[in-house]
Design a protein around this motif. Sequence first.
Motif, PDB file in Angstrom:
ATOM      1  N   GLN A  22     -19.657  39.781  24.976  1.00 33.88           N
ATOM      2  CA  GLN A  22     -18.581  39.744  23.982  1.00 33.88           C
ATOM      3  C   GLN A  22     -18.284  38.298  23.570  1.00 33.88           C
ATOM      4  O   GLN A  22     -18.136  38.001  22.392  1.00 33.88           O
ATOM      5  CB  GLN A  22     -17.324  40.409  24.531  1.00 33.88           C
ATOM      6  N   GLU A  23     -18.217  37.390  24.550  1.00 33.89           N
ATOM      7  CA  GLU A  23     -17.975  35.972  24.248  1.00 33.89           C
ATOM      8  C   GLU A  23     -19.135  35.385  23.426  1.00 33.89           C
ATOM      9  O   GLU A  23     -18.909  34.612  22.497  1.00 33.89           O
ATOM     10  CB  GLU A  23     -17.799  35.171  25.544  1.00 33.89           C
ATOM     11  N   ILE A  24     -20.361  35.776  23.761  1.00 32.65           N
ATOM     12  CA  ILE A  24     -21.518  35.314  22.996  1.00 32.65           C
ATOM     13  C   ILE A  24     -21.414  35.805  21.555  1.00 32.65           C
ATOM     14  O   ILE A  24     -21.685  35.070  20.608  1.00 32.65           O
ATOM     15  CB  ILE A  24     -22.840  35.750  23.668  1.00 32.65           C
ATOM     16  N   GLY A  25     -20.995  37.045  21.379  1.00 34.21           N
ATOM     17  CA  GLY A  25     -20.801  37.594  20.044  1.00 34.21           C
ATOM     18  C   GLY A  25     -19.787  36.795  19.240  1.00 34.21           C
ATOM     19  O   GLY A  25     -19.988  36.506  18.053  1.00 34.21           O
ATOM     20  N   GLU A  26     -18.689  36.386  19.897  1.00 32.66           N
ATOM     21  CA  GLU A  26     -17.662  35.574  19.221  1.00 32.66           C
ATOM     22  C   GLU A  26     -18.224  34.204  18.833  1.00 32.66           C
ATOM     23  O   GLU A  26     -17.948  33.698  17.746  1.00 32.66           O
ATOM     24  CB  GLU A  26     -16.428  35.404  20.119  1.00 32.66           C
ATOM     25  N   ILE A  27     -19.009  33.611  19.725  1.00 29.75           N
ATOM     26  CA  ILE A  27     -19.644  32.314  19.441  1.00 29.75           C
ATOM     27  C   ILE A  27     -20.518  32.440  18.195  1.00 29.75           C
ATOM     28  O   ILE A  27     -20.453  31.607  17.291  1.00 29.75           O
ATOM     29  CB  ILE A  27     -20.485  31.850  20.658  1.00 29.75           C
ATOM     30  N   LEU A  28     -21.324  33.491  18.142  1.00 30.06           N
ATOM     31  CA  LEU A  28     -22.252  33.670  17.027  1.00 30.06           C
ATOM     32  C   LEU A  28     -21.523  34.002  15.717  1.00 30.06           C
ATOM     33  O   LEU A  28     -21.972  33.605  14.643  1.00 30.06           O
ATOM     34  CB  LEU A  28     -23.283  34.743  17.360  1.00 30.06           C
ATOM     35  N   LYS A  29     -20.402  34.690  15.795  1.00 26.11           N
ATOM     36  CA  LYS A  29     -19.627  35.002  14.584  1.00 26.11           C
ATOM     37  C   LYS A  29     -18.998  33.742  13.997  1.00 26.11           C
ATOM     38  O   LYS A  29     -18.887  33.594  12.784  1.00 26.11           O
ATOM     39  CB  LYS A  29     -18.545  36.039  14.891  1.00 26.11           C
ATOM     40  N   LYS A  30     -18.579  32.834  14.873  1.00 23.98           N
ATOM     41  CA  LYS A  30     -17.900  31.611  14.447  1.00 23.98           C
ATOM     42  C   LYS A  30     -18.884  30.538  13.963  1.00 23.98           C
ATOM     43  O   LYS A  30     -18.577  29.756  13.071  1.00 23.98           O
ATOM     44  CB  LYS A  30     -17.089  31.066  15.638  1.00 23.98           C
TER      45      LYS A  30
END
Length: 137
Positions: free
Chosen positions: A9-17
Amino acid sequence: MAIENPSRQEIGEILKKAKRIAVVGISDNPERTSYMVSEAMKNAGYEIIPVNPLVDEVLGTKAVSTLKDIEGHVDIVNVFRRPEFLPEIAKEFTEIDADVFWAQLGIENDEAYEYLKEKGYTVIMDRCIKVEHALTK
């Protein structure tokens, strides 16, 4: 210290930002993994900055020799180099103050990991950015 990656989930947030990805060790050979992964990320909307002193350009973008040659902020430094090169790349990474140090699938180095974590950086190792992007979008 064992290498502990952020959650999916944190990786997903990193990639979205993230918007700009500097790719250390990228090849200009379309059959190499670094090229294919970077091309997929470019096609997904990211700006790819090739970092390789041995090539002129990759994916239509002029390559730079080192991370320090990049103008402007870098969100992710994605590394396609052998593990023994990671400590040196990690030190250069801290000089440009990028947000995330990402070593591709099969690449990890405890020394580089500990150095960056002690300085408070987000570190991802032994994960493919293309796969994580597909799993988290």
